[in-house]
Motif scaffolding. Structure first.
Motif, PDB file in Angstrom:
ATOM      1  N   ARG A  10      22.370 -36.378 -74.154  1.00 42.32           N
ATOM      2  CA  ARG A  10      22.237 -37.536 -73.263  1.00 42.32           C
ATOM      3  C   ARG A  10      23.036 -38.711 -73.808  1.00 42.32           C
ATOM      4  O   ARG A  10      22.917 -39.060 -74.988  1.00 42.32           O
ATOM      5  CB  ARG A  10      20.770 -37.931 -73.128  1.00 42.32           C
ATOM      6  N   ASP A  58      23.182 -41.261 -68.537  1.00 48.88           N
ATOM      7  CA  ASP A  58      21.988 -41.950 -68.038  1.00 48.88           C
ATOM      8  C   ASP A  58      22.345 -43.399 -67.718  1.00 48.88           C
ATOM      9  O   ASP A  58      22.622 -44.200 -68.614  1.00 48.88           O
ATOM     10  CB  ASP A  58      20.886 -41.881 -69.098  1.00 48.88           C
ATOM     11  N   LYS A  89      15.400 -40.613 -61.901  1.00 50.39           N
ATOM     12  CA  LYS A  89      14.410 -41.042 -62.886  1.00 50.39           C
ATOM     13  C   LYS A  89      13.256 -41.730 -62.146  1.00 50.39           C
ATOM     14  O   LYS A  89      13.452 -42.774 -61.535  1.00 50.39           O
ATOM     15  CB  LYS A  89      15.046 -41.990 -63.905  1.00 50.39           C
TER      16      LYS A  89
END
Length: 474
Positions: free
Chosen positions: A33, A67, A221
């Motif tokens: 990530r 992200d 998310k």
């Protein structure tokens, strides 16, 4: 394969070293990530190159997840870097304040003054500080400190119960999305979506920026209170979801999160979508070489709930023990999986199939289970067959063989699936021969083992799986 649940680890100062990353790969890392809340484009490009180089040397296809920061609403900066807020005192959030002190601080989100009214509760620094809004006057939000504590520069703000108007994709996010596609990210995590429309907007931007190239998969998310009523639609508009328990807990309350986590995992799996469970899973290992008993139970419960992956944030990005943390998490996952319910028969009761490839996928699970097969092999173009299989608990490992690297990297996130990049095959007979050789070469099967295989004819056609074959390895 001794572990079905995948591990996502954030890459940061503690883990961006090639040697450290190689050790993390060796003990169980599956997805890397990149947190776009920190770092510049050059940092993410450099880390991507490192990840690709090290994983290629290890013979692994590692998915990279970018992200996005999202509309993180934060306080400004303080004269001394931080202040101590005392319960019962007054404190003002002022969009015009340039340098904060113990009485007031600035905001990086001017629209907050239009989103709150007297009586609202504001939660700062992940809920550690609680402010009661007394009045909104011009550019000021005047509050009373209900729960005080240390407040430092740029800490986040949430409104209890949600309801902030900030869009899911900020200007920074749009540029970061362009960057993520440019450096070859496989997955994009979209922060703070409130509805399916937010995910559809992200999808449209992804297609525009990728052009004729590979389009990354989208992970929603779930961290806003408003997302809960729209959960089904958000899941359908995404390729997967992340149970982002930090901001979600601040908005809906800590006590509500465990039940929501179970519900989200259940809904995602029922919709044939992926699910990642995240936030503070191994928090104590930022500083300590072993997890707490509570953290072990937390990770194990997510596994028992059926999550595809569990995620590390600061533990692997800035923590002192990134390798040990991945290793400990892998061990917990493997142990929890021994207790998983792998009874497949009930999955097929009153089940109706709408696609041939879906019927073949679930037929392979059933057949392998009752034949006590050593492995299931899916020859797949897009990964859809392996995804359907991975939605159901099975004690038999699934090996997904594909000629497409983007499909292999996406499947790195699938529970109980090992992706393998192979040559492109034109005819089925040569493909079957190579399947056996590959299984034996990697130690996944030996002579005499029974293997259940799914394949399509014609080959190399997405969604074309239409055959199930049982083979005995020669």
């Amino acid at each position: 394969m001794t572990r079905s649940t995948k591990i996502v680890a954030t890459i940061g100062p503690s883990s961006a070293n090639p040697d450290v990353f190689a050790r993390m790969l060796a003990v169980g890392l599956d997805v890397a990530r990149l947190n776009f809340s920190h770092g510049k484009r050059e940092d993410h490009a450099r880390n991507t190159a490192m990840i690709r180089k090290v994983s290629a040397a290890a013979g692994r296809e590692i998915a990279i997840m970018a992200d996005l920061q999202g509309p993180k609403i934060r306080v400004g900066r303080f004269r001394g870097g931080k202040v101590e807020l005392v319960s019962g005192t007054r404190f003002t959030l002022d969009i015009n304040s340039e340098e904060g002190n113990h009485e007031r601080v600035g905001l990086d989100y001017p629209d907050l003054v239009g989103d709150v009214v007297a009586g609202n509760v504001l939660l700062l620094n992940d809920g550690m500080i609680v402010l009661d809004v007394i009045a909104v006057v011009g550019t000021e939000i005047q509050t009373s400190v209900r729960v005080g504590g240390e407040l430092s520069n740029n800490k986040g703000i949430n409104r209890q119960g949600g309801g902030l108007s900030a869009p899911a994709l900020t200007e920074k996010d749009v540029e970061d999305l362009r960057t993520a596609i440019g450096i070859g990210a496989d997955l994009i995590a979209v922060s703070f979506p409130k509805s399916a429309a937010d995910m559809l907007t992200a999808r449209a931007l992804t297609h525009d920026f990728a052009g004729n190239g590979v389009k990354p998969k989208l992970i929603a998310k779930i961290e806003r209170a408003e997302a809960i009523p729209a959960l089904k639609d958000i899941i359908e508009a995404s390729d997967g979801i992340m149970v982002a328990r930090g901001d979600l807990a601040v908005e809906v309350g800590n006590a509500a999160v465990p039940a929501l986590q179970k519900r989200m995992i259940r809904m995602a799996r029922a919709s044939n979508r992926l699910v990642i469970t995240a936030t503070q899973m191994m928090e104590s290992m930022i500083q300590n070489p072993v997890p707490t008993r509570a953290e072990v139970s937390d990770v194990a419960n997510a596994v028992l709930d059926g999550t595809d992956a569990v995620m590390l944030s600061a533990e692997s990005a800035t923590g002192r023990y990134p390798v040990q943390t991945v290793e400990a998490m892998a061990s917990i996952c493997a142990e929890a999986e021994r207790s998983c319910d792998n009874e497949l028969d009930k999955v097929f009761l009153d089940r109706k199939f709408h696609r041939i490839d879906e019927a073949i996928a679930l037929g392979a699970l059933f057949t392998a289970y009752h034949l006590n097969a050593t492995a299931i092999v899916a020859l797949t173009e897009s990964g859809a067959t392996a995804l359907w299989m991975s939605r159901h608990s099975s004690p038999i490992p699934i090996y997904a063989m594909t000629a497409r690297r983007d499909s292999a990297r996406f499947m790195a996130l699938f529970r109980n699936v090992v992706p393998i990049v192979t040559a492109s095959w034109d005819d089925r007979e040569s493909a079957l021969e190579q399947v056996e050789l590959t299984l034996v070469k990697h130690g996944f099967a030996k002579s005499g083992d029974v293997v259940v295989l799914t394949v399509g004819q014609p080959m190399a056609t997405a969604g074309g799986t239409n055959s199930l074959k049982i083979i005995k390895v020669k």
